[in-house]
Scaffold this motif. Structure first.
Motif, mmCIF file in Angstrom:
data_model
loop_
_atom_site.group_PDB
_atom_site.id
_atom_site.type_symbol
_atom_site.label_atom_id
_atom_site.label_comp_id
_atom_site.label_asym_id
_atom_site.label_seq_id
_atom_site.Cartn_x
_atom_site.Cartn_y
_atom_site.Cartn_z
ATOM 1 N N LYS A 149 72.956 14.850 60.272
ATOM 2 C CA LYS A 149 74.263 14.639 59.361
ATOM 3 C C LYS A 149 74.151 16.117 58.842
ATOM 4 O O LYS A 149 73.360 16.966 59.009
ATOM 5 N N GLY A 150 75.090 16.417 57.596
ATOM 6 C CA GLY A 150 75.038 17.690 57.062
ATOM 7 C C GLY A 150 73.716 17.592 55.947
ATOM 8 O O GLY A 150 73.297 16.696 55.496
ATOM 9 N N GLY A 151 73.505 18.956 55.753
ATOM 10 C CA GLY A 151 72.504 19.120 54.816
ATOM 11 C C GLY A 151 71.029 18.794 54.863
ATOM 12 O O GLY A 151 70.189 18.833 54.226
ATOM 13 N N VAL A 152 70.724 18.608 56.329
ATOM 14 C CA VAL A 152 69.335 18.189 56.554
ATOM 15 C C VAL A 152 68.486 19.135 57.136
ATOM 16 O O VAL A 152 67.226 19.012 57.095
ATOM 17 N N GLY A 153 69.057 20.452 57.062
ATOM 18 C CA GLY A 153 68.065 21.697 57.197
ATOM 19 C C GLY A 153 68.312 22.433 58.644
ATOM 20 O O GLY A 153 67.529 23.021 59.009
ATOM 21 N N THR A 154 69.596 22.027 59.209
ATOM 22 C CA THR A 154 70.027 22.437 60.560
ATOM 23 C C THR A 154 69.730 24.146 60.511
ATOM 24 O O THR A 154 69.005 24.583 61.350
ATOM 25 N N THR A 155 70.367 24.582 59.595
ATOM 26 C CA THR A 155 70.577 26.103 59.543
ATOM 27 C C THR A 155 69.312 26.802 59.310
ATOM 28 O O THR A 155 68.733 27.675 59.931
ATOM 29 N N THR A 156 68.215 26.234 58.467
ATOM 30 C CA THR A 156 67.071 26.648 57.967
ATOM 31 C C THR A 156 66.113 26.637 59.313
ATOM 32 O O THR A 156 65.775 27.699 59.708
ATOM 33 N N ILE A 157 66.137 25.445 59.881
ATOM 34 C CA ILE A 157 65.394 25.452 61.162
ATOM 35 C C ILE A 157 66.016 26.505 62.239
ATOM 36 O O ILE A 157 64.987 27.271 62.871
ATOM 37 N N GLU A 182 83.264 25.486 61.160
ATOM 38 C CA GLU A 182 84.046 25.406 60.042
ATOM 39 C C GLU A 182 83.362 25.518 58.831
ATOM 40 O O GLU A 182 83.825 25.572 57.906
ATOM 41 N N LYS A 183 81.934 25.370 58.671
ATOM 42 C CA LYS A 183 81.360 25.646 57.517
ATOM 43 C C LYS A 183 79.917 26.367 57.774
ATOM 44 O O LYS A 183 79.153 26.099 57.162
ATOM 45 N N GLY A 184 79.974 27.429 58.655
ATOM 46 C CA GLY A 184 78.691 27.988 58.794
ATOM 47 C C GLY A 184 78.284 28.753 57.845
ATOM 48 O O GLY A 184 78.865 29.139 56.965
ATOM 49 N N VAL A 316 61.959 16.022 62.423
ATOM 50 C CA VAL A 316 62.164 15.498 60.951
ATOM 51 C C VAL A 316 61.733 16.584 60.023
ATOM 52 O O VAL A 316 60.394 16.793 59.849
ATOM 53 N N ASN A 317 62.784 16.697 59.207
ATOM 54 C CA ASN A 317 62.617 17.795 58.224
ATOM 55 C C ASN A 317 62.283 17.319 56.878
ATOM 56 O O ASN A 317 63.048 16.186 56.352
#
Ligand SMILES: Nc1ncnc2c1ncn2[C@@H]1O[C@H](COP(=O)(O)OP(=O)(O)OP(=O)(O)O)[C@@H](O)[C@H]1O
Ligand SMILES: [Mg+2]
Length: 317
Positions: A149-157, A182-184, A316-317
């Motif tokens: 889902k949003g905010g789990v750290g996808t971009t960070t990882i 849409e919200k990169g 799992v972040n």
């Protein structure tokens, strides 16, 4: 020089053929087998461009030998030598995998045209195989990072994955693609200024070249290349699954590693990013909501035929 091998037991016939090939020039006879077993060994060793097989060779049946050799050595062209070139014989030889039938007694023109066709065939197959080998060896890996889902750290990882690869292989070519169109926020995290975006490349997806894609990449100070999401959310609609697949295909040729940040939201673009990847990493947090969302996501991908559960890794972040 085109390498040639004979599978001919009749000495006179072999020397007649050698004489004609010598006159033609450009052909080098690299050996003669007098039985089918010898022929198999000789072809395995020399891997000639052209193999002449006399129909009276034995002990194994002619067509079985032709079939085995043309299947085992696809870039060796087989020509059958026949005392009476009937259409039935020609069809049988071609069905077994031969490239042609040469009539005996030999006629200079007949040997010349058959040998030349056989040589061209062999050269074409060899060139194609070399080309395929080059393409395969140049293909980089594509890793898609998607969030449960949003905010789990996808971009960070995703960002750290790209940076860590470069830290380990400083000469490596790495591209990080913000496919969370849409919200990169790859640009925000890496403080990269917005120039052209993935949407601009997607607009020309039908006519895309490596140059088009390269022109849109940002050379980040860390050494990785970035393809950012559009600043204007309305441009996101250009990034269709078809366009994304085309972009990934080009990037794969140019980079050793392509990391796609596919975001944490269900979308056709996210599914396309998952489908295009060699490896999929799903980032989740350990709470029940996030894990449930992840399960639903994977089930959706499975039912769409995009990805099997067993092919996804979970972080799992
Ligand atoms: N392992 C981590 N350690 C410390 N901070 C983290 C870690 N993972 C994520 N964060 C922080 O959590 C916040 C959200 O992370 P990030 O932007 O990577 O999530 P996201 O899943 O991409 O979010 P979005 O759905 O908005 O795209 C950021 O401030 C990031 O710095
Ligand atoms: Mg993100």
């Amino acid at each position: 020089m085109t390498s040639v091998v004979f599978a001919i037991s009749d000495g006179n016939l072999a020397s007649d053929l050698t004489g004609i090939l010598r006159e033609l020039g450009d052909y080098e006879v690299r050996g003669q087998a007098t039985t089918t077993d010898q022929a198999r060994d000789l072809v395995a060793r020399v891997q000639p461009e052209v193999l002449f097989v006399h129909e009276e060779i034995g002990p194994q049946p002619l067509h079985q030998t032709v079939r085995d050799l043309s299947a085992g050595y696809p870039d060796t062209s087989v020509l059958v030598i026949s005392g009476a070139r009937t259409s039935g014989k020609v069809i049988k030889a071609l069905e077994a995998g031969a490239r042609g039938v040469v009539a005996h007694p030999f006629a200079y023109e007949d040997v010349s045209s058959n040998a030349s066709t056989a040589r061209q065939w062999s050269e074409a197959i060899r060139a194609t195989r070399k080309g395929i080998a080059r393409v395969v060896s140049q293909r980089g890996s594509v890793v898609t990072v998607a969030g449960s889902k949003g905010g789990v750290g996808t971009t960070t990882i995703a960002t750290h994955l790209a940076l860590d690869y470069l830290a380990e292989k400083p000469d490596g070519r790495v591209c990080l693609v913000d496919a969370d169109v849409e919200k990169g926020d790859v640009g925000a995290i890496l403080e990269a200024r917005q120039g052209v975006s993935i949407a601009d490349v997607a607009k020309v997806a039908d006519d895309m070249t490596a140059q088009t894609v390269n022109d849109a990449l940002i050379h980040h100070e860390t050494g990785i290349r970035l393809l950012l999401a559009p600043a204007d959310v309305r441009a996101a609609e250009y990034v269709t699954p078809v366009a994304l697949r085309a972009i990934v295909t080009v990037l794969r040729e140019e980079f050793d590693l392509v990391v796609l940040d596919a975001g944490g939201h269900v979308s056709p673009t996210q599914a396309a990013a998952v489908e295009a990847a060699d490896e999929v990493l799903i980032v989740t947090t350990a709470d029940v909501m996030a894990v449930r969302a992840m399960r639903l996501r994977i089930q959706a991908w499975e039912s769409l035929g995009v990805r099997h559960e067993a092919e996804c890794k979970v972080l799992v972040n």
